[in-house]
Design a protein around this motif. Structure first.
Motif, PDB file in Angstrom:
ATOM      1  N   PHE A  62       0.834  -1.207   0.000  1.00  0.00           N
ATOM      2  CA  PHE A  62       0.000   0.000   0.000  1.00  0.00           C
ATOM      3  C   PHE A  62       0.866   1.254   0.000  1.00  0.00           C
ATOM      4  CE2 PHE A  62      -2.022   3.440   2.407  1.00  0.00           C
ATOM      5  CZ  PHE A  62      -3.138   3.664   1.610  1.00  0.00           C
ATOM      6  N   VAL A  63       1.864   1.265   0.878  1.00  0.00           N
ATOM      7  CA  VAL A  63       2.754   2.429   0.970  1.00  0.00           C
ATOM      8  C   VAL A  63       3.567   2.587  -0.318  1.00  0.00           C
ATOM      9  CG1 VAL A  63       4.711   3.448   2.187  1.00  0.00           C
ATOM     10  CG2 VAL A  63       2.898   2.301   3.477  1.00  0.00           C
ATOM     11  N   SER A  64       4.128   1.467  -0.796  1.00  0.00           N
ATOM     12  CA  SER A  64       4.969   1.527  -1.990  1.00  0.00           C
ATOM     13  C   SER A  64       4.186   1.967  -3.222  1.00  0.00           C
ATOM     14  CB  SER A  64       5.603   0.152  -2.234  1.00  0.00           C
ATOM     15  OG  SER A  64       6.370   0.164  -3.412  1.00  0.00           O
ATOM     16  N   ILE A  65       3.012   1.403  -3.416  1.00  0.00           N
ATOM     17  CA  ILE A  65       2.191   1.761  -4.577  1.00  0.00           C
ATOM     18  C   ILE A  65       1.765   3.226  -4.501  1.00  0.00           C
ATOM     19  CG2 ILE A  65      -0.026   1.344  -5.712  1.00  0.00           C
ATOM     20  CD1 ILE A  65       0.336  -1.631  -4.966  1.00  0.00           C
ATOM     21  N   SER A  66       1.473   3.694  -3.289  1.00  0.00           N
ATOM     22  CA  SER A  66       1.089   5.102  -3.110  1.00  0.00           C
ATOM     23  C   SER A  66       2.235   6.028  -3.497  1.00  0.00           C
ATOM     24  CB  SER A  66       0.684   5.360  -1.657  1.00  0.00           C
ATOM     25  OG  SER A  66      -0.443   4.596  -1.310  1.00  0.00           O
ATOM     26  N   ILE A  67       3.447   5.676  -3.050  1.00  0.00           N
ATOM     27  CA  ILE A  67       4.621   6.490  -3.380  1.00  0.00           C
ATOM     28  C   ILE A  67       4.910   6.432  -4.876  1.00  0.00           C
ATOM     29  CG2 ILE A  67       7.124   6.693  -3.083  1.00  0.00           C
ATOM     30  CD1 ILE A  67       6.728   5.718  -0.207  1.00  0.00           C
ATOM     31  N   SER A  68       4.821   5.239  -5.453  1.00  0.00           N
ATOM     32  CA  SER A  68       5.072   5.083  -6.890  1.00  0.00           C
ATOM     33  C   SER A  68       4.082   5.884  -7.718  1.00  0.00           C
ATOM     34  CB  SER A  68       4.993   3.599  -7.279  1.00  0.00           C
ATOM     35  OG  SER A  68       6.004   2.851  -6.668  1.00  0.00           O
ATOM     36  N   THR A  69       2.816   5.868  -7.310  1.00  0.00           N
ATOM     37  CA  THR A  69       1.780   6.622  -8.026  1.00  0.00           C
ATOM     38  C   THR A  69       2.081   8.109  -7.983  1.00  0.00           C
ATOM     39  OG1 THR A  69       0.116   4.949  -7.475  1.00  0.00           O
ATOM     40  CG2 THR A  69      -0.691   7.124  -8.140  1.00  0.00           C
ATOM     41  N   PHE A  70       2.504   8.592  -6.812  1.00  0.00           N
ATOM     42  CA  PHE A  70       2.858  10.002  -6.685  1.00  0.00           C
ATOM     43  C   PHE A  70       4.048  10.355  -7.571  1.00  0.00           C
ATOM     44  CE2 PHE A  70       5.666  13.122  -4.624  1.00  0.00           C
ATOM     45  CZ  PHE A  70       4.846  14.245  -4.665  1.00  0.00           C
ATOM     46  N   GLY A  81      14.967  10.272 -10.499  1.00  0.00           N
ATOM     47  CA  GLY A  81      15.881  10.678  -9.432  1.00  0.00           C
ATOM     48  C   GLY A  81      15.409  10.227  -8.065  1.00  0.00           C
ATOM     49  N   PHE A  82      14.160  10.545  -7.735  1.00  0.00           N
ATOM     50  CA  PHE A  82      13.630  10.183  -6.415  1.00  0.00           C
ATOM     51  C   PHE A  82      13.471   8.668  -6.260  1.00  0.00           C
ATOM     52  CE2 PHE A  82      11.849  14.648  -6.280  1.00  0.00           C
ATOM     53  CZ  PHE A  82      12.648  15.050  -5.220  1.00  0.00           C
ATOM     54  N   THR A  83      13.041   8.004  -7.329  1.00  0.00           N
ATOM     55  CA  THR A  83      12.882   6.556  -7.273  1.00  0.00           C
ATOM     56  C   THR A  83      14.228   5.873  -7.058  1.00  0.00           C
ATOM     57  OG1 THR A  83      10.957   6.641  -8.764  1.00  0.00           O
ATOM     58  CG2 THR A  83      12.031   4.509  -8.483  1.00  0.00           C
ATOM     59  N   SER A  84      15.255   6.377  -7.726  1.00  0.00           N
ATOM     60  CA  SER A  84      16.597   5.807  -7.574  1.00  0.00           C
ATOM     61  C   SER A  84      17.111   5.971  -6.146  1.00  0.00           C
ATOM     62  CB  SER A  84      17.570   6.473  -8.548  1.00  0.00           C
ATOM     63  OG  SER A  84      17.177   6.263  -9.890  1.00  0.00           O
ATOM     64  N   ILE A  85      16.868   7.134  -5.563  1.00  0.00           N
ATOM     65  CA  ILE A  85      17.299   7.377  -4.181  1.00  0.00           C
ATOM     66  C   ILE A  85      16.577   6.437  -3.221  1.00  0.00           C
ATOM     67  CG2 ILE A  85      17.276   9.047  -2.288  1.00  0.00           C
ATOM     68  CD1 ILE A  85      17.653  11.249  -4.439  1.00  0.00           C
ATOM     69  N   LEU A  86      15.264   6.307  -3.389  1.00  0.00           N
ATOM     70  CA  LEU A  86      14.492   5.412  -2.522  1.00  0.00           C
ATOM     71  C   LEU A  86      14.933   3.961  -2.699  1.00  0.00           C
ATOM     72  CD1 LEU A  86      10.895   6.907  -2.907  1.00  0.00           C
ATOM     73  CD2 LEU A  86      12.329   6.955  -0.857  1.00  0.00           C
ATOM     74  N   ILE A 160      11.242  -4.091  -5.397  1.00  0.00           N
ATOM     75  CA  ILE A 160      12.347  -4.112  -4.450  1.00  0.00           C
ATOM     76  C   ILE A 160      11.841  -3.970  -3.010  1.00  0.00           C
ATOM     77  CG2 ILE A 160      12.872  -1.626  -4.501  1.00  0.00           C
ATOM     78  CD1 ILE A 160      15.839  -2.338  -4.451  1.00  0.00           C
ATOM     79  N   VAL A 161      10.786  -3.188  -2.814  1.00  0.00           N
ATOM     80  CA  VAL A 161      10.225  -2.997  -1.470  1.00  0.00           C
ATOM     81  C   VAL A 161       9.590  -4.297  -0.962  1.00  0.00           C
ATOM     82  CG1 VAL A 161       8.482  -1.787  -0.109  1.00  0.00           C
ATOM     83  CG2 VAL A 161       9.877  -0.524  -1.755  1.00  0.00           C
ATOM     84  N   ILE A 162       8.793  -4.942  -1.796  1.00  0.00           N
ATOM     85  CA  ILE A 162       8.137  -6.182  -1.374  1.00  0.00           C
ATOM     86  C   ILE A 162       9.164  -7.282  -1.147  1.00  0.00           C
ATOM     87  CG2 ILE A 162       6.549  -8.015  -2.107  1.00  0.00           C
ATOM     88  CD1 ILE A 162       4.928  -5.804  -3.531  1.00  0.00           C
ATOM     89  N   TYR A 163      10.179  -7.348  -2.018  1.00  0.00           N
ATOM     90  CA  TYR A 163      11.229  -8.351  -1.793  1.00  0.00           C
ATOM     91  C   TYR A 163      11.891  -8.132  -0.437  1.00  0.00           C
ATOM     92  CZ  TYR A 163      15.670 -10.594  -1.498  1.00  0.00           C
ATOM     93  OH  TYR A 163      16.727 -11.327  -1.009  1.00  0.00           O
ATOM     94  N   LYS A 164      12.215  -6.877  -0.134  1.00  0.00           N
ATOM     95  CA  LYS A 164      12.909  -6.595   1.126  1.00  0.00           C
ATOM     96  C   LYS A 164      12.018  -6.913   2.320  1.00  0.00           C
ATOM     97  CE  LYS A 164      17.023  -5.636   2.293  1.00  0.00           C
ATOM     98  NZ  LYS A 164      18.126  -6.454   1.756  1.00  0.00           N
ATOM     99  N   ALA A 165      10.716  -6.746   2.167  1.00  0.00           N
ATOM    100  CA  ALA A 165       9.795  -7.115   3.243  1.00  0.00           C
ATOM    101  C   ALA A 165       9.825  -8.624   3.475  1.00  0.00           C
ATOM    102  CB  ALA A 165       8.376  -6.657   2.892  1.00  0.00           C
TER     103      ALA A 165
END
Length: 283
Positions: A62-70, A81-86, A160-165
């Motif tokens: 939920f958090v990751s998809i929300s950030i990706s959508t933004f 740029g921001f995606t690479s940093i995250l 990458i977020v779900i894998y790390k979870a």
């Protein structure tokens, strides 16, 4: 193509800066979600462990998809740029490299290696310490570097977020002991599945960089490991260095019989560790 560019930038950012210590690391946040569920709903059952996995994946998705959508609504340059940093925050090559390098210069090597491994360290010889360092580095190249990049390439930031979870759940509850035998079973199985391809890709990459003719030579010894995945990058690293890793090891004062991985000498030196560290991390 965008994911390839993001993965490349994310890797470079991690290599240059490592962890951003001025903000709370997202893996710590994921760990807090896991701990919250365990505190409220723990029961040593497979069903409760399944609910943990579903709860954590739903939360981080939920958090990751929300950030990706933004981010997708931003200018493409800002998005990348921001995606690479995250994404770089979920890659741990600099931290892994520096942690192992620290052992080489430490005045108390046994204490330093005890921070990285679960095996008994009090009676370790210097060769044992260096062997454990290389095994830890090889295994975590998959979990901490190649696997995150693999899922970033395939599925973007959400991957990458779900894998790390999944990987964090396994590291926290995926143990075969009285408390987590059933509760952590689903998390451990899911982690094995998620790392199946990346662990073998890591081993192949090591063999290619080491210029080995048979890039699949790691497989025969690699499958002897208790883990379905960890033995492959460990064996590849052993073959690259011309040493034997693995072998009988003490855990919690009990000797555990383990296979050997690779071919060559059993005595591991500081120079072997340096060669391992330089393989995929040239300055």
């Amino acid at each position: 193509m965008i994911n390839i560019f993001i993965a490349f930038l994310a890797y470079l950012i991690d290599k240059r800066f490592g962890e951003f210590r001025f903000i709370k690391h997202p893996v710590i946040i994921i760990g807090s979600i896991i701990s919250f569920f365990e505190h409220k709903f723990y029961k040593d059952s497979i069903l409760r462990g399944l609910l943990l996995v579903l709860f954590v994946i739903c939360c981080v998705s939920f958090v990751s998809i929300s950030i990706s959508t933004f981010l997708n609504n931003l200018n493409i340059v800002l998005n990348i740029g921001f995606t690479s940093i995250l994404a770089s925050m979920f890659i741990a090559h600099k931290m892994l490299h520096d942690s192992v390098l620290e052992i080489l210069v430490s005045t108390n090597k046994k204490k330093s290696i005890s921070m990285l491994v679960s095996r008994d360290t009090q009676n370790m010889s210097e060769s044992d310490i260096y062997k454990a360092s290389i095994e830890t580095y090889a295994e975590n190249l998959s979990d901490g570097v190649i696997a995150p990049l693999f899922y970033l390439l395939l599925f973007g930031l959400d991957g990458i977020v779900i894998y790390k979870a999944i990987n964090t759940m396994d590291s926290m509850v995926g143990y075969r002991n009285e408390k987590y035998e059933k509760y952590g079973k689903v998390a451990a199985l899911l982690d094995d599945i998620a790392n199946y391809i990346p662990s073998r890709l890591t081993a192949i990459l090591i063999m290619i960089v080491a210029k080995k003719k048979n890039i699949f030579a790691f497989y025969e010894d690699g499958k002897k490991h208790d883990s379905p995945n960890a033995g492959h990058p460990i064996t590849a690293m052993a073959l690259m260095l011309g040493v034997k890793l693995g072998g009988d090891t003490y855990y919690f004062s009990k000797l555990k019989k383990k296979a050997y991985f690779g071919e060559g000498r059993k005595n591991i030196t500081k120079s072997d560790v340096k060669r391992a560290l330089s393989l995929l991390y040239a300055d």
